[in-house]
Design a protein around this motif. Structure first.
Motif, PDB file in Angstrom:
ATOM      1  N   HIS A  22       0.925  -1.285   0.239  1.00 24.20           N
ATOM      2  CA  HIS A  22       0.059   0.019   0.089  1.00 24.20           C
ATOM      3  C   HIS A  22       0.960   1.178  -0.001  1.00 24.20           C
ATOM      4  CE1 HIS A  22      -3.898  -1.949   1.315  1.00 24.20           C
ATOM      5  NE2 HIS A  22      -3.106  -2.954   1.298  1.00 24.20           N
ATOM      6  N   GLY A  23       2.144   1.113  -0.225  1.00 21.12           N
ATOM      7  CA  GLY A  23       3.011   2.418  -0.406  1.00 21.12           C
ATOM      8  C   GLY A  23       2.744   3.719  -0.898  1.00 21.12           C
ATOM      9  N   GLN A  24       1.990   3.357  -2.148  1.00 18.34           N
ATOM     10  CA  GLN A  24       1.718   4.470  -2.911  1.00 18.34           C
ATOM     11  C   GLN A  24       0.443   5.319  -2.207  1.00 18.34           C
ATOM     12  OE1 GLN A  24       0.788   4.015  -6.960  1.00 18.34           O
ATOM     13  NE2 GLN A  24       3.069   4.493  -7.541  1.00 18.34           N
ATOM     14  N   LYS A  25      -0.418   4.801  -0.938  1.00 21.62           N
ATOM     15  CA  LYS A  25      -1.295   5.436  -0.485  1.00 21.62           C
ATOM     16  C   LYS A  25      -0.932   6.947   0.115  1.00 21.62           C
ATOM     17  CE  LYS A  25      -4.661   1.922   0.306  1.00 21.62           C
ATOM     18  NZ  LYS A  25      -5.435   1.216   1.118  1.00 21.62           N
ATOM     19  N   LYS A  26       0.349   6.703   0.781  1.00 14.93           N
ATOM     20  CA  LYS A  26       0.998   7.942   1.187  1.00 14.93           C
ATOM     21  C   LYS A  26       1.211   9.051   0.443  1.00 14.93           C
ATOM     22  CE  LYS A  26       5.734   6.124   1.377  1.00 14.93           C
ATOM     23  NZ  LYS A  26       5.332   4.761   1.301  1.00 14.93           N
ATOM     24  N   TYR A  27       1.363   9.015  -1.040  1.00 12.37           N
ATOM     25  CA  TYR A  27       1.428   9.945  -1.788  1.00 12.37           C
ATOM     26  C   TYR A  27       0.005  10.614  -2.143  1.00 12.37           C
ATOM     27  CZ  TYR A  27       5.877   7.359  -2.691  1.00 12.37           C
ATOM     28  OH  TYR A  27       7.152   7.023  -2.513  1.00 12.37           O
ATOM     29  N   LEU A  28      -0.873   9.796  -2.215  1.00 14.61           N
ATOM     30  CA  LEU A  28      -2.260  10.290  -2.266  1.00 14.61           C
ATOM     31  C   LEU A  28      -2.714  11.183  -1.072  1.00 14.61           C
ATOM     32  CD1 LEU A  28      -4.683  10.174  -4.170  1.00 14.61           C
ATOM     33  CD2 LEU A  28      -5.481   7.962  -3.016  1.00 14.61           C
ATOM     34  N   TRP A  29      -2.528  10.615  -0.053  1.00 12.29           N
ATOM     35  CA  TRP A  29      -2.814  11.491   1.142  1.00 12.29           C
ATOM     36  C   TRP A  29      -1.827  12.646   1.056  1.00 12.29           C
ATOM     37  CZ3 TRP A  29      -6.739  10.788   4.802  1.00 12.29           C
ATOM     38  CH2 TRP A  29      -7.244   9.796   4.767  1.00 12.29           C
ATOM     39  N   ASN A  30      -0.720  12.621   0.822  1.00 12.67           N
ATOM     40  CA  ASN A  30       0.326  13.817   0.692  1.00 12.67           C
ATOM     41  C   ASN A  30      -0.490  14.883  -0.260  1.00 12.67           C
ATOM     42  OD1 ASN A  30       1.733  12.457   2.567  1.00 12.67           O
ATOM     43  ND2 ASN A  30       3.718  12.353   1.372  1.00 12.67           N
ATOM     44  N   LEU A  31      -1.149  14.254  -1.392  1.00 11.98           N
ATOM     45  CA  LEU A  31      -1.456  15.061  -2.434  1.00 11.98           C
ATOM     46  C   LEU A  31      -2.692  15.846  -2.183  1.00 11.98           C
ATOM     47  CD1 LEU A  31      -1.049  15.799  -5.474  1.00 11.98           C
ATOM     48  CD2 LEU A  31      -2.337  13.885  -5.980  1.00 11.98           C
ATOM     49  N   TRP A  32      -3.720  15.028  -1.372  1.00 10.68           N
ATOM     50  CA  TRP A  32      -4.704  15.693  -0.861  1.00 10.68           C
ATOM     51  C   TRP A  32      -4.536  16.716   0.024  1.00 10.68           C
ATOM     52  CZ3 TRP A  32      -8.090  10.748   0.266  1.00 10.68           C
ATOM     53  CH2 TRP A  32      -8.513   9.921  -0.826  1.00 10.68           C
ATOM     54  N   SER A  33      -3.722  16.472   0.727  1.00 14.06           N
ATOM     55  CA  SER A  33      -3.119  17.298   1.869  1.00 14.06           C
ATOM     56  C   SER A  33      -2.423  18.631   1.345  1.00 14.06           C
ATOM     57  CB  SER A  33      -2.121  16.737   2.804  1.00 14.06           C
ATOM     58  OG  SER A  33      -1.522  17.777   3.579  1.00 14.06           O
ATOM     59  N   ALA A  34      -1.570  18.455   0.431  1.00  6.80           N
ATOM     60  CA  ALA A  34      -0.772  19.497  -0.189  1.00  6.80           C
ATOM     61  C   ALA A  34      -1.935  20.639  -1.006  1.00  6.80           C
ATOM     62  CB  ALA A  34       0.146  19.199  -1.134  1.00  6.80           C
ATOM     63  N   ILE A  35      -2.774  20.022  -1.790  1.00  9.36           N
ATOM     64  CA  ILE A  35      -3.620  20.431  -2.947  1.00  9.36           C
ATOM     65  C   ILE A  35      -4.826  21.135  -2.019  1.00  9.36           C
ATOM     66  CG2 ILE A  35      -5.200  20.328  -4.821  1.00  9.36           C
ATOM     67  CD1 ILE A  35      -3.228  18.537  -6.219  1.00  9.36           C
ATOM     68  N   GLY A  36      -5.358  20.212  -1.084  1.00 14.24           N
ATOM     69  CA  GLY A  36      -6.562  20.546  -0.548  1.00 14.24           C
ATOM     70  C   GLY A  36      -6.264  21.658   0.732  1.00 14.24           C
ATOM     71  N   LEU A  37      -5.563  21.122   1.582  1.00 16.37           N
ATOM     72  CA  LEU A  37      -5.508  22.040   2.949  1.00 16.37           C
ATOM     73  C   LEU A  37      -4.729  23.357   3.028  1.00 16.37           C
ATOM     74  CD1 LEU A  37      -4.940  19.025   5.631  1.00 16.37           C
ATOM     75  CD2 LEU A  37      -6.896  20.396   5.073  1.00 16.37           C
ATOM     76  N   PHE A  38      -3.522  23.215   2.112  1.00 22.62           N
ATOM     77  CA  PHE A  38      -2.690  24.411   1.848  1.00 22.62           C
ATOM     78  C   PHE A  38      -3.324  25.469   0.951  1.00 22.62           C
ATOM     79  CE2 PHE A  38       0.661  21.965   3.798  1.00 22.62           C
ATOM     80  CZ  PHE A  38       1.427  22.799   4.406  1.00 22.62           C
TER      81      PHE A  38
END
Length: 380
Positions: A71-87
């Motif tokens: 499931h290693g790529q899931k962390k990139y997905l969470w990071n992407l949501w975080s970067a684009i969404g939250l920031f």
């Protein structure tokens, strides 16, 4: 993901959570636009690091029936949501707050003192105290992240931290370092805006520096989004491919390779695929003796008397030839695989297809390659 990286994320969550609360209180009491935007900045940092932690937890799950490579790529997905969404949200809220503060300049006034627990203190003292507390807490988080970052940088043989930041293969650690760096810069901008406003009486300074904080958040969102998009777009592992090329050139039994490809699954897993051709002498030298020995072994196992041995001679020879050739091919492929994994452990899956055996000393005929005899593909 190392224990130190996870420690950096947890430390950042705790530090930014505390700082968020006290910044919101100070911003509400003093009316400072910079302090309010810094509170939004810290809130986005805290939520983002929570997303990073979820990504780390999900990414550590092993392979299963649905996710063949884990499931290693899931962390990139969470990071992407975080970067684009939250920031992006944080940047938008910050810019909106700065704009409304600017529009209200004519009808608003600067709050010079605030009352806390029955005691009056200046807004400047309150804001600078809160920023000082934030500097201590976020500074500690920054040091924890930078320590791990510098360890990774030196182990990769890199001396320039900015160059390593651009090519680091761990976007979670990169995100923490960037966020903590931006947090320190945001504190400095807020302190400068608040101080200039207190010294001059012009709230414009506070508003302008609050807008700069919001712009900085947007820049971080864009950069972190770009980093994580790379790992979600089947990016090639150029270092692994270069290593494979070097091994082929140095290996005495490999003639050439074709169709070399790789995919980065996550920072701990790369899949490498290629077609190879073996040198004739690698397969032929000692082949007859090995086949004869294998044939004898097969006959000893199958034949009970001399008559049976004579009847099974051809079968035993054909089977021995197949076994010896397959065994030798597998041995060469295993050697290549061990060499690659020893020098670059993240190459976790290697598939090599043997396309043929070439007599490298004889030049090929025009328009053809008669020196390569086709074999059945072999995989590792």
């Amino acid at each position: 993901m190392s224990h130190s990286s996870k420690k950096a994320v947890i430390t950042a969550i705790i530090a930014n959570g505390i700082v968020t609360v006290i910044k919101f209180i100070a911003g509400a009491l003093s009316g400072s636009a910079s302090m309010s935007n810094e509170a939004v900045h810290s809130l986005m940092d805290t939520l983002n690091q929570g997303f990073l932690f979820l990504g780390l937890r999900e990414g550590e799950r092993p392979a299963d029936g649905v996710y063949a490579f884990g499931h290693g790529q899931k962390k990139y997905l969470w990071n992407l949501w975080s970067a684009i969404g939250l920031f992006s949200i944080g940047s938008g809220l910050g810019m909106a707050h700065a704009w409304h503060s600017w529009e209200g300049l004519g009808s608003s006034h600067i709050i010079e003192t605030v009352t806390i627990l029955g005691h009056e203190i200046s807004s400047l003292s309150l804001n600078l105290t809160v920023l000082g507390i934030g500097f201590v807490l976020e500074g500690y988080s920054f040091l924890v992240a930078m320590k791990e970052f510098l360890i990774r940088m030196r182990s990769a043989g890199e001396q320039n931290p900015f160059r390593f930041l651009a090519k680091a293969d761990d976007p979670t650690l990169t995100a923490i370092v960037l966020e903590d760096s931006a947090a320190m810069l945001g504190l400095a901008l807020a302190a400068l805006g608040i101080t200039l406003t207190a010294m001059t009486g012009h709230a414009e300074y506070d508003i302008v520096f609050s807008a700069l904080i919001a712009v900085m958040l947007g820049g971080i969102a864009f950069y972190l989004g770009f980093i994580n998009m790379r790992f979600l777009a089947d990016m090639r592992d150029t270092e692994a491919e270069q290593l494979f090329q070097e091994i082929v050139e140095d290996h005495p039994e490999l003639e050439r390779y074709h169709d070399l490809r790789s995919i980065i699954i996550d920072e701990q897993h790369t899949v490498l695929v290629a077609e190879i051709e073996l040198k004739e002498e690698a397969m032929v030298n000692g082949l007859q003796q090995k086949i004869t020995a294998a044939q004898q072994h097969i006959l000893d196992e199958l034949a009970g008397n001399e008559q049976q041995r004579e009847q099974l001679q051809q079968y035993a020879f054909d089977r021995a030839a197949v076994e010896v050739i397959i065994s030798r091919t597998e041995q060469i492929i295993d050697e290549i695989e061990r060499d690659i994994k020893a020098r670059l452990p993240r190459v976790s899956h290697i598939t090599l297809e043997v396309e043929g055996v070439c007599a490298s000393e004889t030049p090929p005929a025009p328009g053809a390659d008669p020196l390569c005899s086709e074999e059945h593909p072999a995989h590792s």
